[in-house]
Design a protein around this motif. Structure first.
Motif, PDB file in Angstrom:
ATOM      1  N   THR A 205      14.941  45.860  -9.568  1.00 12.45           N
ATOM      2  CA  THR A 205      15.214  46.968 -10.493  1.00 12.45           C
ATOM      3  C   THR A 205      16.579  47.603 -10.232  1.00 12.45           C
ATOM      4  N   ASP A 206      17.421  46.905  -9.486  1.00 13.35           N
ATOM      5  CA  ASP A 206      18.753  47.401  -9.157  1.00 13.35           C
ATOM      6  C   ASP A 206      19.561  47.631 -10.441  1.00 13.35           C
ATOM      7  N   LEU A 207      20.168  48.810 -10.572  1.00 12.90           N
ATOM      8  CA  LEU A 207      20.992  49.106 -11.737  1.00 12.90           C
ATOM      9  C   LEU A 207      22.160  48.129 -11.872  1.00 12.90           C
ATOM     10  N   MET A 208      22.577  47.537 -10.774  1.00 12.13           N
ATOM     11  CA  MET A 208      23.713  46.616 -10.796  1.00 12.13           C
ATOM     12  C   MET A 208      23.377  45.276 -11.445  1.00 12.13           C
ATOM     13  N   ASN A 209      22.092  44.964 -11.570  1.00 11.64           N
ATOM     14  CA  ASN A 209      21.701  43.659 -12.100  1.00 11.64           C
ATOM     15  C   ASN A 209      22.235  43.402 -13.499  1.00 11.64           C
ATOM     16  N   GLU A 210      22.491  44.442 -14.257  1.00 12.55           N
ATOM     17  CA  GLU A 210      23.029  44.273 -15.608  1.00 12.55           C
ATOM     18  C   GLU A 210      24.385  43.595 -15.596  1.00 12.55           C
ATOM     19  N   TYR A 211      25.061  43.638 -14.464  1.00 12.08           N
ATOM     20  CA  TYR A 211      26.429  43.140 -14.379  1.00 12.08           C
ATOM     21  C   TYR A 211      26.548  41.907 -13.477  1.00 12.08           C
ATOM     22  N   LEU A 212      25.417  41.298 -13.118  1.00 14.41           N
ATOM     23  CA  LEU A 212      25.410  40.155 -12.209  1.00 14.41           C
ATOM     24  C   LEU A 212      24.586  39.007 -12.777  1.00 14.41           C
ATOM     25  N   ARG A 213      24.979  37.769 -12.436  1.00 16.66           N
ATOM     26  CA  ARG A 213      24.197  36.580 -12.728  1.00 16.66           C
ATOM     27  C   ARG A 213      24.251  35.671 -11.505  1.00 16.66           C
ATOM     28  N   HIS A 214      23.107  35.265 -10.994  1.00 12.59           N
ATOM     29  CA  HIS A 214      23.065  34.374  -9.835  1.00 12.59           C
ATOM     30  C   HIS A 214      23.105  32.925 -10.335  1.00 12.59           C
ATOM     31  N   THR A 215      24.179  32.209  -9.998  1.00 13.89           N
ATOM     32  CA  THR A 215      24.392  30.872 -10.555  1.00 13.89           C
ATOM     33  C   THR A 215      24.228  29.744  -9.533  1.00 13.89           C
ATOM     34  N   GLY A 216      24.151  30.071  -8.264  1.00 12.16           N
ATOM     35  CA  GLY A 216      23.982  29.052  -7.231  1.00 12.16           C
ATOM     36  C   GLY A 216      23.112  29.581  -6.122  1.00 12.16           C
ATOM     37  N   SER A 217      22.340  28.697  -5.476  1.00 12.46           N
ATOM     38  CA  SER A 217      21.410  29.141  -4.452  1.00 12.46           C
ATOM     39  C   SER A 217      21.143  28.017  -3.462  1.00 12.46           C
ATOM     40  N   ALA A 218      21.050  28.373  -2.183  1.00 15.01           N
ATOM     41  CA  ALA A 218      20.735  27.370  -1.161  1.00 15.01           C
ATOM     42  C   ALA A 218      20.248  28.068   0.095  1.00 15.01           C
ATOM     43  N   LEU A 219      19.502  27.340   0.891  1.00 12.40           N
ATOM     44  CA  LEU A 219      19.028  27.820   2.176  1.00 12.40           C
ATOM     45  C   LEU A 219      19.218  26.714   3.205  1.00 12.40           C
ATOM     46  N   PHE A 220      19.729  27.087   4.376  1.00 11.09           N
ATOM     47  CA  PHE A 220      19.962  26.119   5.439  1.00 11.09           C
ATOM     48  C   PHE A 220      19.493  26.683   6.774  1.00 11.09           C
ATOM     49  N   ALA A 221      18.924  25.818   7.608  1.00 14.05           N
ATOM     50  CA  ALA A 221      18.631  26.165   8.995  1.00 14.05           C
ATOM     51  C   ALA A 221      19.890  25.900   9.806  1.00 14.05           C
ATOM     52  N   ILE A 222      20.331  26.905  10.553  1.00 17.22           N
ATOM     53  CA  ILE A 222      21.554  26.796  11.348  1.00 17.22           C
ATOM     54  C   ILE A 222      21.160  26.607  12.810  1.00 17.22           C
ATOM     55  N   PRO A 223      21.350  25.417  13.361  1.00 13.00           N
ATOM     56  CA  PRO A 223      20.954  25.198  14.760  1.00 13.00           C
ATOM     57  C   PRO A 223      21.826  26.010  15.704  1.00 13.00           C
ATOM     58  N   PRO A 224      21.392  26.194  16.942  1.00 15.11           N
ATOM     59  CA  PRO A 224      22.244  26.889  17.915  1.00 15.11           C
ATOM     60  C   PRO A 224      23.511  26.101  18.184  1.00 15.11           C
ATOM     61  N   GLY A 225      24.394  26.686  18.959  1.00 22.75           N
ATOM     62  CA  GLY A 225      25.647  26.016  19.267  1.00 22.75           C
ATOM     63  C   GLY A 225      25.441  24.776  20.124  1.00 22.75           C
ATOM     64  N   ALA A 226      26.447  23.927  20.100  1.00 27.08           N
ATOM     65  CA  ALA A 226      26.414  22.704  20.905  1.00 27.08           C
ATOM     66  C   ALA A 226      26.987  22.979  22.283  1.00 27.08           C
ATOM     67  N   SER A 227      26.398  22.364  23.283  1.00 22.80           N
ATOM     68  CA  SER A 227      26.979  22.440  24.622  1.00 22.80           C
ATOM     69  C   SER A 227      28.050  21.372  24.749  1.00 22.80           C
ATOM     70  N   GLU A 228      29.013  21.631  25.610  1.00 19.96           N
ATOM     71  CA  GLU A 228      30.103  20.673  25.792  1.00 19.96           C
ATOM     72  C   GLU A 228      29.540  19.333  26.266  1.00 19.96           C
ATOM     73  N   GLY A 229      29.975  18.252  25.633  1.00 15.19           N
ATOM     74  CA  GLY A 229      29.434  16.944  25.936  1.00 15.19           C
ATOM     75  C   GLY A 229      28.283  16.563  25.037  1.00 15.19           C
ATOM     76  N   SER A 230      27.969  17.417  24.059  1.00 15.39           N
ATOM     77  CA  SER A 230      26.898  17.133  23.119  1.00 15.39           C
ATOM     78  C   SER A 230      27.399  17.367  21.706  1.00 15.39           C
ATOM     79  N   PHE A 231      26.469  17.612  20.760  1.00 15.41           N
ATOM     80  CA  PHE A 231      26.875  17.786  19.373  1.00 15.41           C
ATOM     81  C   PHE A 231      25.904  18.741  18.687  1.00 15.41           C
ATOM     82  N   VAL A 232      26.320  19.287  17.575  1.00 12.74           N
ATOM     83  CA  VAL A 232      25.495  20.247  16.852  1.00 12.74           C
ATOM     84  C   VAL A 232      24.213  19.566  16.346  1.00 12.74           C
ATOM     85  N   GLY A 233      23.086  20.195  16.610  1.00 11.23           N
ATOM     86  CA  GLY A 233      21.801  19.653  16.163  1.00 11.23           C
ATOM     87  C   GLY A 233      21.198  18.648  17.106  1.00 11.23           C
ATOM     88  N   ALA A 234      21.771  18.445  18.297  1.00 10.67           N
ATOM     89  CA  ALA A 234      21.268  17.412  19.215  1.00 10.67           C
ATOM     90  C   ALA A 234      19.806  17.635  19.577  1.00 10.67           C
TER      91      ALA A 234
END
Length: 421
Positions: A389-418
């Motif tokens: 019910t946000d008053l701002m909705n009259e001036y907005l349109r949501h055209t793209g959407s996505a959700l991602f799981a972000i793994p923790p950081g990689a340790s040196e000698g490894s890789f993201v998502g290991a």
């Protein structure tokens, strides 16, 4: 969890895999294509940064680009794994990307031979547009979409059993006018920097590295951050002209980060502990319509003073809104989004403005590329529904959407998502 065989330290250390190097050559010969480069688990960080730009370490407990001071420019990209690829392809791609990212965030080329050090008879390993540029605070953040774990009832990468229960496509919201070609994806890469060419260079080369294993699904350029993550950053303004992100979670607020941003152990699969969830929303702003709204009404819609950024209940920009005084409309954006009205829910925002030319009606195709990190997607869903019910909705349109799981950081000698493998 046990390490996947292709991720073992028995691979050649500190570089691109054979398939990755072959992919670079193939990618250079295909316009707009991505290149394959398999970096092994033995990734090093010994090479110094080039130039005098700020360097944010790629390796660490959490991925950079979340609590990092928000940079001025963004290049975001979502990828789909190519048809016929399997678990080995995914593992080597993540290894390759991690190796290249660990170099580019230090202001280096994607490999030791780089843009000019290889054979003159072969395409260079690096595209070269960042030659001579410093690191420019570059951060590269990777994430996994729901379809990486299951697509059309199939499990091509053997990951379905490790899918976080909360990792589902976001539900439909009021105001959605989604373009299927501008959302979702198996993988995402967020590149932020203080130089737009450095951010572009990162995505361009990661796309080349992916050649034969993943293809670019969609991407978005962003400029002019719409949030802050450290106290000494000035609060920026969005394209409606209002200060944005005044009450954002800050990087030094460790208690708030633990409560609202980082996924704790036991709250999902073990490989995601210390990570987060990234919500992506492309929000078109009806600029021309907004520009005809009188100033007092703009203030009422937002719930803040356009000039100072103070809540309409009084004080300065950082004063807590006083909703009981009646100075703030109950349907204003500030009121409906406030933690007091959402069970204490807070999110960490890293959004950017965007302008993609004009549409067929001659109006600006412009708006907010909304990025938020939270420990559970349910928190964003509840918050977004409270804004119905946000008053701002009259001036907005949501055209793209996505959700991602972000793994923790990689340790040196490894890789993201290991930890997932």
């Amino acid at each position: 969890m046990t390490q996947h065989p292709r991720a073992s330290a028995s691979d050649a250390p500190g570089g691109l895999s054979r398939r990755g190097l072959l992919g670079l050559v193939a990618g250079a010969g295909a316009a707009g294509a991505a290149i394959g480069a398999g970096a092994t688990a033995a990734i090093t960080a010994a090479a110094p940064a080039r130039g005098d730009g700020t360097v944010h370490p790629f390796f660490g407990a959490h991925q950079a680009g979340i609590t990092t001071p928000v940079q001025d420019h963004l290049q975001f990209a979502a990828f789909d794994m190519a048809a016929g690829t399997g678990r080995d392809d995914l593992v080597t791609l993540l290894q390759d990307w991690s190796y290249a990212a660990s170099r580019m965030t230090r202001g280096l080329d994607v490999s030791a031979t780089g843009a000019v050090g290889g054979s003159p008879e072969a395409p260079p390993d690096d595209t070269g547009e960042a030659l001579g540029l410093p690191a420019s605070s570059l951060t590269i953040t990777f994430g996994f979409g729901p379809t990486l774990f299951e697509r059309d009832g199939e499990d091509p990468f053997g990951l379905a059993a490790h899918r976080p229960p909360a990792l589902e496509r976001l539900p439909a919201f009021l105001g959605d006018d989604l373009d299927p070609a501008s959302g979702d994806g198996d993988l995402c890469v967020q590149a932020c920097a203080d130089d737009p060419q450095v951010a572009f260079h990162a995505i361009r080369n990661l796309t080349r590295i992916a050649f034969g294993r993943a293809r670019l699904r969609w991407s978005q350029l962003g400029f002019g951050r719409t949030s802050r993550t450290v106290a000494d950053q000035a609060t920026p303004r969005n394209l409606f002209g209002f200060k944005d992100g005044t009450a954002n979670i800050l990087a030094d607020d460790e208690s708030a980060l633990r409560e609202h941003v980082w996924v704790p152990s036991g709250d999902g699969p073990s490989w995601l502990a210390g990570g987060s969830y990234l919500v992506v929303r492309r929000i078109a702003m009806l600029i021309e319509t907004w520009d005809r709204v009188r100033l007092a009404e703009q203030n009422r819609i937002v719930g803040r003073d356009k000039g100072e950024g103070a809540p309409l209940s009084g004080g300065d920009e950082f004063s807590a809104p006083e909703f009981a005084t009646g100075g703030i409309d109950a349907a204003s954006h500030v009121s409906l989004a406030h933690p007091d009205h959402n069970g204490g829910t807070r999110i960490l925002r890293r959004g950017y403005n965007y302008v993609d030319g004009n549409n067929d009606l001659g109006r600006l195709d412009a708006g907010l590329f909304f990025l938020s990190y939270q420990r559970s997607p349910d928190r964003f869903v509840a918050l977004q529904r409270s804004l119905s019910t946000d008053l701002m909705n009259e001036y907005l349109r949501h055209t793209g959407s996505a959700l991602f799981a972000i793994p923790p950081g990689a340790s040196e000698g490894s890789f993201v998502g290991a930890g997932l493998f």
